[in-house]
Design an enzyme around this catalytic site. Structure first.
Site, PDB file in Angstrom:
ATOM      1  CE  LYS A   1      -2.117  -1.092   3.867  1.00  0.00           C
ATOM      2  NZ  LYS A   1      -1.422  -2.348   4.183  1.00  0.00           N
TER       3      LYS A   1
ATOM      4  NE  ARG B   1      -4.946  -0.544   9.770  1.00  0.00           N
ATOM      5  CZ  ARG B   1      -3.710  -0.462   9.280  1.00  0.00           C
ATOM      6  NH1 ARG B   1      -3.288   0.652   8.719  1.00  0.00           N
ATOM      7  NH2 ARG B   1      -2.904  -1.464   9.346  1.00  0.00           N
TER       8      ARG B   1
ATOM      9  NE  ARG C   1       7.768  -2.910   6.338  1.00  0.00           N
ATOM     10  CZ  ARG C   1       6.473  -2.651   6.492  1.00  0.00           C
ATOM     11  NH1 ARG C   1       5.809  -2.028   5.539  1.00  0.00           N
ATOM     12  NH2 ARG C   1       5.851  -3.039   7.573  1.00  0.00           N
TER      13      ARG C   1
ATOM     14  NE  ARG D   1       6.329  -0.569  10.034  1.00  0.00           N
ATOM     15  CZ  ARG D   1       5.251  -0.447   9.262  1.00  0.00           C
ATOM     16  NH1 ARG D   1       5.304   0.218   8.134  1.00  0.00           N
ATOM     17  NH2 ARG D   1       4.109  -0.991   9.635  1.00  0.00           N
TER      18      ARG D   1
ATOM     19  NE  ARG E   1       1.833  -4.851  10.962  1.00  0.00           N
ATOM     20  CZ  ARG E   1       2.903  -4.747  10.179  1.00  0.00           C
ATOM     21  NH1 ARG E   1       4.043  -5.314  10.538  1.00  0.00           N
ATOM     22  NH2 ARG E   1       2.838  -4.063   9.073  1.00  0.00           N
TER      23      ARG E   1
HETATM   24  P1  AP5 Z   1       4.899  -1.731   1.883  1.00  0.00           P
HETATM   25  O1  AP5 Z   1       4.634  -0.858   0.690  1.00  0.00           O
HETATM   26  O2  AP5 Z   1       5.648  -1.156   3.036  1.00  0.00           O
HETATM   27  O3  AP5 Z   1       3.509  -2.394   2.353  1.00  0.00           O
HETATM   28  P2  AP5 Z   1       2.280  -1.783   3.171  1.00  0.00           P
HETATM   29  O4  AP5 Z   1       1.048  -2.430   2.623  1.00  0.00           O
HETATM   30  O5  AP5 Z   1       2.328  -0.290   3.144  1.00  0.00           O
HETATM   31  O6  AP5 Z   1       2.636  -2.375   4.574  1.00  0.00           O
HETATM   32  P3  AP5 Z   1       2.534  -1.785   6.042  1.00  0.00           P
HETATM   33  O7  AP5 Z   1       3.185  -2.805   6.904  1.00  0.00           O
HETATM   34  O8  AP5 Z   1       3.070  -0.381   6.121  1.00  0.00           O
HETATM   35  O9  AP5 Z   1       0.996  -1.774   6.231  1.00  0.00           O
HETATM   36  P4  AP5 Z   1       0.258  -1.838   7.539  1.00  0.00           P
HETATM   37  O10 AP5 Z   1      -1.127  -1.604   7.047  1.00  0.00           O
HETATM   38  O11 AP5 Z   1       0.450  -3.020   8.385  1.00  0.00           O
HETATM   39  O12 AP5 Z   1       0.977  -0.694   8.365  1.00  0.00           O
HETATM   40  P5  AP5 Z   1       0.645   0.818   8.661  1.00  0.00           P
HETATM   41  O13 AP5 Z   1       1.919   1.565   8.577  1.00  0.00           O
HETATM   42  O14 AP5 Z   1      -0.540   1.316   7.913  1.00  0.00           O
HETATM   43  O15 AP5 Z   1       5.632  -3.057   1.360  1.00  0.00           O
HETATM   44  C1  AP5 Z   1       6.035  -4.073   2.267  1.00  0.00           C
HETATM   45  C2  AP5 Z   1       7.350  -4.712   1.790  1.00  0.00           C
HETATM   46  O16 AP5 Z   1       7.132  -5.386   0.548  1.00  0.00           O
HETATM   47  C3  AP5 Z   1       8.481  -3.701   1.513  1.00  0.00           C
HETATM   48  O17 AP5 Z   1       9.698  -4.287   1.881  1.00  0.00           O
HETATM   49  C4  AP5 Z   1       8.407  -3.463  -0.002  1.00  0.00           C
HETATM   50  O18 AP5 Z   1       9.666  -3.086  -0.545  1.00  0.00           O
HETATM   51  C5  AP5 Z   1       7.944  -4.823  -0.498  1.00  0.00           C
HETATM   52  N1  AP5 Z   1       7.077  -4.745  -1.676  1.00  0.00           N
HETATM   53  C6  AP5 Z   1       6.079  -3.847  -1.913  1.00  0.00           C
HETATM   54  N2  AP5 Z   1       5.459  -4.113  -3.079  1.00  0.00           N
HETATM   55  C7  AP5 Z   1       6.087  -5.224  -3.579  1.00  0.00           C
HETATM   56  C8  AP5 Z   1       5.881  -6.014  -4.771  1.00  0.00           C
HETATM   57  N3  AP5 Z   1       4.925  -5.704  -5.653  1.00  0.00           N
HETATM   58  N4  AP5 Z   1       6.682  -7.090  -4.942  1.00  0.00           N
HETATM   59  C9  AP5 Z   1       7.655  -7.425  -4.048  1.00  0.00           C
HETATM   60  N5  AP5 Z   1       7.894  -6.718  -2.915  1.00  0.00           N
HETATM   61  C10 AP5 Z   1       7.114  -5.630  -2.688  1.00  0.00           C
HETATM   62  O19 AP5 Z   1       0.175   0.709  10.197  1.00  0.00           O
HETATM   63  C11 AP5 Z   1       1.084   0.330  11.209  1.00  0.00           C
HETATM   64  C12 AP5 Z   1       0.346   0.290  12.540  1.00  0.00           C
HETATM   65  O20 AP5 Z   1      -0.167   1.609  12.844  1.00  0.00           O
HETATM   66  C13 AP5 Z   1      -0.891  -0.610  12.594  1.00  0.00           C
HETATM   67  O21 AP5 Z   1      -0.568  -1.950  12.884  1.00  0.00           O
HETATM   68  C14 AP5 Z   1      -1.703   0.061  13.705  1.00  0.00           C
HETATM   69  O22 AP5 Z   1      -1.175  -0.264  14.983  1.00  0.00           O
HETATM   70  C15 AP5 Z   1      -1.446   1.529  13.458  1.00  0.00           C
HETATM   71  N6  AP5 Z   1      -2.432   2.118  12.556  1.00  0.00           N
HETATM   72  C16 AP5 Z   1      -2.193   2.682  11.334  1.00  0.00           C
HETATM   73  N7  AP5 Z   1      -3.341   3.095  10.782  1.00  0.00           N
HETATM   74  C17 AP5 Z   1      -4.335   2.781  11.654  1.00  0.00           C
HETATM   75  C18 AP5 Z   1      -5.745   2.936  11.623  1.00  0.00           C
HETATM   76  N8  AP5 Z   1      -6.376   3.504  10.578  1.00  0.00           N
HETATM   77  N9  AP5 Z   1      -6.462   2.486  12.689  1.00  0.00           N
HETATM   78  C19 AP5 Z   1      -5.843   1.927  13.760  1.00  0.00           C
HETATM   79  N10 AP5 Z   1      -4.515   1.728  13.834  1.00  0.00           N
HETATM   80  C20 AP5 Z   1      -3.761   2.166  12.798  1.00  0.00           C
END
Ligand code: AP5
Length: 214
Positions: free
Chosen positions: A16, A91, A126, A160, A171
């Site tokens: 994402k 979410r 990652r 992370r 997660r």
């Molecule tokens: P990456 O692009 O980083 O993936 P992502 O989907 O953004 O993953 P996140 O882990 O950031 O998502 P998340 O939803 O768990 O975390 P968030 O930060 O929102 O890619 C991942 C890896 O794959 C990288 O190494 C990349 O290089 C590789 N990659 C990407 N595309 C690829 C491809 N096509 N092929 C191969 N490799 C690829 O949230 C973190 C925490 O914050 C949550 O757990 C929660 O505690 C809190 N939080 C955030 N938002 C909320 C909310 N709305 N409500 C409540 N809690 C929240």
């Protein structure tokens, strides 16, 4: 292609953030990532950051009212008037309803589909830059120079706190229980675009741009 109000949906590690950054540049609209905002608050050790850290490090969702508050504030800023890409919000069902209550009707919800096995592989490899938020993968997308960020030159890429195996498991469980139901929520509203997320990053970007152009 401007003026989009869109959102990236999908499991942790689906790509994402990777895709949202590219689309924000291509479409010239801001990337609004709740994960990035919360990590920034953690880094600055604010009250919000300290509260959020407990949930984030355990792989749990931060309470709805906290996240809704920071998004409402962010979307009021001038640069969001012409559109934005939400990443990681909403979410939960209450967050989706709160977004509607803010007067936001999403025009496209990009649902990046990847298997749980692929999530574990991606998050396990990652690397993130603590300075600018750039994201790499040890095998699929390594930085040009070991441990140095290509974007800002910072030395010291990190894993992370929530990319530890126990947190990844939690997660994924939170995603399936609380976030996956939003697929149906947005499907019913006719704005869902399902994207096969296991292809390489460039192919995924092209697929999304093609869908938006249709
Ligand atoms: P990456 O692009 O980083 O993936 P992502 O989907 O953004 O993953 P996140 O882990 O950031 O998502 P998340 O939803 O768990 O975390 P968030 O930060 O929102 O890619 C991942 C890896 O794959 C990288 O190494 C990349 O290089 C590789 N990659 C990407 N595309 C690829 C491809 N096509 N092929 C191969 N490799 C690829 O949230 C973190 C925490 O914050 C949550 O757990 C929660 O505690 C809190 N939080 C955030 N938002 C909320 C909310 N709305 N409500 C409540 N809690 C929240």
């Amino acid at each position: 292609m401007s003026g989009y109000r869109m959102m990236m949906l999908g499991p942790p590690g689906a790509g994402k953030g990777t895709q949202a950054k590219r689309l924000a540049q291509e479409l010239e609209i801001p990337h609004v990532s709740t994960g990035d905002m919360l990590r920034d608050a953690k880094r600055r050790d604010t009250e919000l950051g300290r509260e959020a850290a407990e949930y984030m490090n355990a792989g749990k969702l931060v309470p709805d009212e906290v996240v809704i508050g920071i998004v409402a504030e962010r979307l009021e800023q001038d640069d969001a008037a012409q559109g934005f890409i939400l990443d990681g919000f909403p979410r939960t069902r209450p967050q989706a309803e709160a977004l509607t209550d803010m007067g936001v009707e999403l025009e496209a919800v990009i649902n990046i589909e990847v298997s749980d096995e692929e999530v574990v592989r991606r998050l396990g490899g990652r690397l993130s830059c603590p300075e600018c938020g750039a994201v790499y993968h040890k095998e699929a997308n390594p930085p040009s120079q070991d441990d140095v960020c290509d974007k800002c030159g910072n030395r010291g890429l990190v894993t992370r706190d929530d990319d530890r195996p126990e947190a990844i498991k939690q997660r994924l469980a939170s995603y399936h229980r609380q976030t996956a139901p939003l697929v149906e929520f947005y499907e019913q509203r006719g704005v869902l675009e399902a994207i096969a997320g296991e292809a390489g990053p460039d192919e995924v970007t092209q697929e999304i741009l093609d869908r938006l152009a249709d």
